[in-house]
Design a protein around this motif. Structure first.
Motif, PDB file in Angstrom:
ATOM      1  N   LYS A   1       0.831  -1.193   0.000  1.00 53.93           N
ATOM      2  CA  LYS A   1       0.000   0.000   0.000  1.00 53.93           C
ATOM      3  C   LYS A   1       0.875   1.256   0.000  1.00 53.93           C
ATOM      4  O   LYS A   1       1.802   1.374   0.791  1.00 53.93           O
ATOM      5  N   GLU A   2       0.546   2.152  -0.906  1.00 50.18           N
ATOM      6  CA  GLU A   2       1.334   3.372  -1.044  1.00 50.18           C
ATOM      7  C   GLU A   2       1.348   4.174   0.246  1.00 50.18           C
ATOM      8  O   GLU A   2       2.386   4.732   0.628  1.00 50.18           O
ATOM      9  N   GLU A   3       0.228   4.219   0.954  1.00 48.52           N
ATOM     10  CA  GLU A   3       0.152   4.989   2.196  1.00 48.52           C
ATOM     11  C   GLU A   3       1.131   4.448   3.231  1.00 48.52           C
ATOM     12  O   GLU A   3       1.710   5.212   4.012  1.00 48.52           O
ATOM     13  N   TYR A   4       1.301   3.127   3.252  1.00 50.18           N
ATOM     14  CA  TYR A   4       2.220   2.504   4.213  1.00 50.18           C
ATOM     15  C   TYR A   4       3.664   2.898   3.897  1.00 50.18           C
ATOM     16  O   TYR A   4       4.438   3.266   4.785  1.00 50.18           O
ATOM     17  N   LEU A   5       4.033   2.833   2.629  1.00 45.09           N
ATOM     18  CA  LEU A   5       5.383   3.207   2.209  1.00 45.09           C
ATOM     19  C   LEU A   5       5.625   4.697   2.464  1.00 45.09           C
ATOM     20  O   LEU A   5       6.688   5.092   2.958  1.00 45.09           O
ATOM     21  N   ASN A   6       4.626   5.516   2.117  1.00 44.01           N
ATOM     22  CA  ASN A   6       4.755   6.960   2.307  1.00 44.01           C
ATOM     23  C   ASN A   6       5.039   7.316   3.760  1.00 44.01           C
ATOM     24  O   ASN A   6       5.845   8.212   4.057  1.00 44.01           O
ATOM     25  N   GLN A   7       4.361   6.620   4.663  1.00 41.47           N
ATOM     26  CA  GLN A   7       4.477   6.937   6.087  1.00 41.47           C
ATOM     27  C   GLN A   7       5.922   6.938   6.567  1.00 41.47           C
ATOM     28  O   GLN A   7       6.372   7.889   7.217  1.00 41.47           O
ATOM     29  N   TYR A   8       6.671   5.914   6.209  1.00 43.78           N
ATOM     30  CA  TYR A   8       8.036   5.784   6.722  1.00 43.78           C
ATOM     31  C   TYR A   8       9.024   6.654   5.950  1.00 43.78           C
ATOM     32  O   TYR A   8      10.018   7.116   6.517  1.00 43.78           O
ATOM     33  N   LYS A   9       8.745   6.887   4.679  1.00 47.90           N
ATOM     34  CA  LYS A   9       9.601   7.784   3.914  1.00 47.90           C
ATOM     35  C   LYS A   9       9.426   9.231   4.393  1.00 47.90           C
ATOM     36  O   LYS A   9      10.404   9.968   4.552  1.00 47.90           O
ATOM     37  N   LEU A  10       8.190   9.615   4.642  1.00 48.85           N
ATOM     38  CA  LEU A  10       7.939  10.969   5.135  1.00 48.85           C
ATOM     39  C   LEU A  10       8.406  11.132   6.582  1.00 48.85           C
ATOM     40  O   LEU A  10       8.878  12.207   6.967  1.00 48.85           O
ATOM     41  N   ASN A  11       8.282  10.072   7.375  1.00 43.48           N
ATOM     42  CA  ASN A  11       8.824  10.111   8.737  1.00 43.48           C
ATOM     43  C   ASN A  11      10.329  10.369   8.706  1.00 43.48           C
ATOM     44  O   ASN A  11      10.864  11.147   9.506  1.00 43.48           O
ATOM     45  N   ALA A  12      11.018   9.688   7.774  1.00 46.84           N
ATOM     46  CA  ALA A  12      12.465   9.868   7.643  1.00 46.84           C
ATOM     47  C   ALA A  12      12.795  11.295   7.216  1.00 46.84           C
ATOM     48  O   ALA A  12      13.763  11.893   7.709  1.00 46.84           O
TER      49      ALA A  12
ATOM     50  N   SER B   1      15.220   8.344  -2.414  1.00 44.07           N
ATOM     51  CA  SER B   1      13.861   7.877  -2.148  1.00 44.07           C
ATOM     52  C   SER B   1      12.828   8.921  -2.560  1.00 44.07           C
ATOM     53  O   SER B   1      11.830   8.602  -3.223  1.00 44.07           O
ATOM     54  N   ILE B   2      13.070  10.170  -2.184  1.00 49.22           N
ATOM     55  CA  ILE B   2      12.139  11.239  -2.535  1.00 49.22           C
ATOM     56  C   ILE B   2      12.141  11.480  -4.043  1.00 49.22           C
ATOM     57  O   ILE B   2      11.075  11.678  -4.653  1.00 49.22           O
ATOM     58  N   SER B   3      13.312  11.441  -4.651  1.00 48.15           N
ATOM     59  CA  SER B   3      13.411  11.634  -6.096  1.00 48.15           C
ATOM     60  C   SER B   3      12.584  10.594  -6.850  1.00 48.15           C
ATOM     61  O   SER B   3      11.899  10.913  -7.837  1.00 48.15           O
ATOM     62  N   GLN B   4      12.633   9.366  -6.390  1.00 44.55           N
ATOM     63  CA  GLN B   4      11.859   8.293  -7.017  1.00 44.55           C
ATOM     64  C   GLN B   4      10.363   8.580  -6.923  1.00 44.55           C
ATOM     65  O   GLN B   4       9.619   8.389  -7.896  1.00 44.55           O
ATOM     66  N   GLU B   5       9.914   9.042  -5.764  1.00 40.66           N
ATOM     67  CA  GLU B   5       8.495   9.343  -5.599  1.00 40.66           C
ATOM     68  C   GLU B   5       8.075  10.535  -6.457  1.00 40.66           C
ATOM     69  O   GLU B   5       6.961  10.567  -6.996  1.00 40.66           O
ATOM     70  N   ILE B   6       8.954  11.498  -6.602  1.00 42.48           N
ATOM     71  CA  ILE B   6       8.658  12.650  -7.457  1.00 42.48           C
ATOM     72  C   ILE B   6       8.499  12.207  -8.900  1.00 42.48           C
ATOM     73  O   ILE B   6       7.578  12.641  -9.609  1.00 42.48           O
ATOM     74  N   ARG B   7       9.389  11.326  -9.359  1.00 42.88           N
ATOM     75  CA  ARG B   7       9.287  10.815 -10.731  1.00 42.88           C
ATOM     76  C   ARG B   7       7.975  10.077 -10.947  1.00 42.88           C
ATOM     77  O   ARG B   7       7.433  10.068 -12.058  1.00 42.88           O
ATOM     78  N   HIS B   8       7.466   9.436  -9.896  1.00 43.65           N
ATOM     79  CA  HIS B   8       6.195   8.708  -9.987  1.00 43.65           C
ATOM     80  C   HIS B   8       4.996   9.617  -9.741  1.00 43.65           C
ATOM     81  O   HIS B   8       3.870   9.129  -9.674  1.00 43.65           O
ATOM     82  N   ARG B   9       5.255  10.908  -9.578  1.00 43.50           N
ATOM     83  CA  ARG B   9       4.215  11.912  -9.358  1.00 43.50           C
ATOM     84  C   ARG B   9       3.369  11.596  -8.133  1.00 43.50           C
ATOM     85  O   ARG B   9       2.147  11.794  -8.104  1.00 43.50           O
ATOM     86  N   ASN B  10       4.009  11.106  -7.090  1.00 40.92           N
ATOM     87  CA  ASN B  10       3.338  10.823  -5.824  1.00 40.92           C
ATOM     88  C   ASN B  10       3.028  12.144  -5.138  1.00 40.92           C
ATOM     89  O   ASN B  10       3.932  12.859  -4.704  1.00 40.92           O
ATOM     90  N   SER B  11       1.765  12.480  -5.018  1.00 36.75           N
ATOM     91  CA  SER B  11       1.363  13.795  -4.527  1.00 36.75           C
ATOM     92  C   SER B  11       1.819  14.072  -3.092  1.00 36.75           C
ATOM     93  O   SER B  11       1.957  15.241  -2.698  1.00 36.75           O
ATOM     94  N   ALA B  12       2.082  13.012  -2.318  1.00 39.25           N
ATOM     95  CA  ALA B  12       2.522  13.197  -0.930  1.00 39.25           C
ATOM     96  C   ALA B  12       3.912  13.818  -0.840  1.00 39.25           C
ATOM     97  O   ALA B  12       4.309  14.302   0.226  1.00 39.25           O
ATOM     98  N   PHE B  13       4.642  13.818  -1.961  1.00 38.57           N
ATOM     99  CA  PHE B  13       6.027  14.303  -1.951  1.00 38.57           C
ATOM    100  C   PHE B  13       6.217  15.570  -2.789  1.00 38.57           C
ATOM    101  O   PHE B  13       7.355  16.007  -2.984  1.00 38.57           O
ATOM    102  N   LEU B  14       5.131  16.147  -3.273  1.00 40.15           N
ATOM    103  CA  LEU B  14       5.256  17.260  -4.212  1.00 40.15           C
ATOM    104  C   LEU B  14       5.170  18.627  -3.549  1.00 40.15           C
ATOM    105  O   LEU B  14       4.929  19.633  -4.222  1.00 40.15           O
ATOM    106  N   ASP B  15       5.409  18.673  -2.241  1.00 39.61           N
ATOM    107  CA  ASP B  15       5.423  19.961  -1.534  1.00 39.61           C
ATOM    108  C   ASP B  15       6.809  20.157  -0.917  1.00 39.61           C
ATOM    109  O   ASP B  15       7.806  20.359  -1.631  1.00 39.61           O
TER     110      ASP B  15
END
Length: 253
Positions: free
Chosen positions: A61-72, A91-105
């Motif tokens: 689940k994306e939310e589960y992965l996001n939680q620990y990456k954003l915690n870090a 890690s953040i760069s990868q999420e940006i490339r995937h257009r993960n909205s949780a990392f676009l701020d």
């Protein structure tokens, strides 16, 4: 995977056992991850999705992965030294490339500042500041992986080729590196594949595949280092014994 498997479980498994091993690993991670430092949790979550796919034939689940990456990310911003800035940036760069909205701020802003700062240091092909070999290798690797169109436009490919040429000497200096720097060098090799040619090898190894030759050298030195833990050794030994002529990167994000 070894750090979350039972102590008596053998390193080598039949292919048919792989799914069960992956399920055990996922279960143990979910049970233990909240007790880890933010930095260790980031390392674990970096390979969680891949193992989860093997175990359950579906993505984590994306939310589960996001939680620990954003915690870090938050921990690093607040001074947590357990978080490796380069692993976090990748890690953040990868999420940006995937257009993960949780990392676009804020994460996007921070990652952009990293690339802007590191490009400024290496804009002439070599670092203008005095930094360690470890930091040099990590920053050059991140620049090779980054989209530098905003800085170099049509000269991006030439700039990255220059970065590689100016720092390829590290492959010949692997014998002097500690495990941490060797792992960074392995990542550099992963990012340098398109720039490797036969001319990058010493004359006595000119007939070898340069990718495999450097990979073999890096792995051999990692195995010889007393500070290399048994889980990392086991992981590399599997690769060496498999004689795989592809670079797999020990710690992929």
């Amino acid at each position: 995977m070894g750090m979350f498997l039972p102590q008596n479980m053998p390193v080598h498994h039949k292919l048919s056992d792989l799914k069960n091993t992956a399920k055990i690993w996922v279960t143990e991670v979910e049970r233990s991850i909240d007790s880890l430092s933010a930095g260790d949790a980031l390392i674990v979550i970096g390979c969680f999705d891949a193992v989860h796919r093997v175990a359950f034939n579906r993505a984590a689940k994306e939310e589960y992965l996001n939680q620990y990456k954003l915690n870090a990310f938050e921990a690093y911003i607040h001074g947590d030294s357990s978080v490796d800035q380069y692993m976090l940036q990748r890690s953040i760069s990868q999420e940006i490339r995937h257009r993960n909205s949780a990392f676009l701020d804020r994460p996007l802003q921070w990652e952009s500042l990293c690339i802007d700062c590191w490009y400024g240091q290496f804009k002439y092909g070599r670092c203008i500041d005095r930094i360690s070999d470890y930091d040099t290798i990590q920053r050059v690797t991140s620049l090779l992986d980054a989209d530098l169109w905003a800085f170099e436009t049509r000269n991006e490919t030439r700039f990255k080729q220059s970065l590689f040429v100016n720092h390829r000497h590290y492959f010949d200096e692997a014998g002097e590196m500690d495990t941490k720097t060797l792992l960074a060098l392995d990542r550099f090799l992963c990012s340098s594949i398109k720039y490797l040619t036969q001319t990058e090898l010493p004359s006595d190894r000119a007939s070898a595949d340069p990718l495999y030759a450097y990979e073999e050298s890096i792995y051999r030195f990692i195995l010889s280092r007393p500070e290399t833990n048994r889980y990392l050794k086991a992981s590399i030994q599997v690769r060496v014994e498999g004689n795989a002529h592809v670079t797999t990167c020990v710690y992929s994000s």
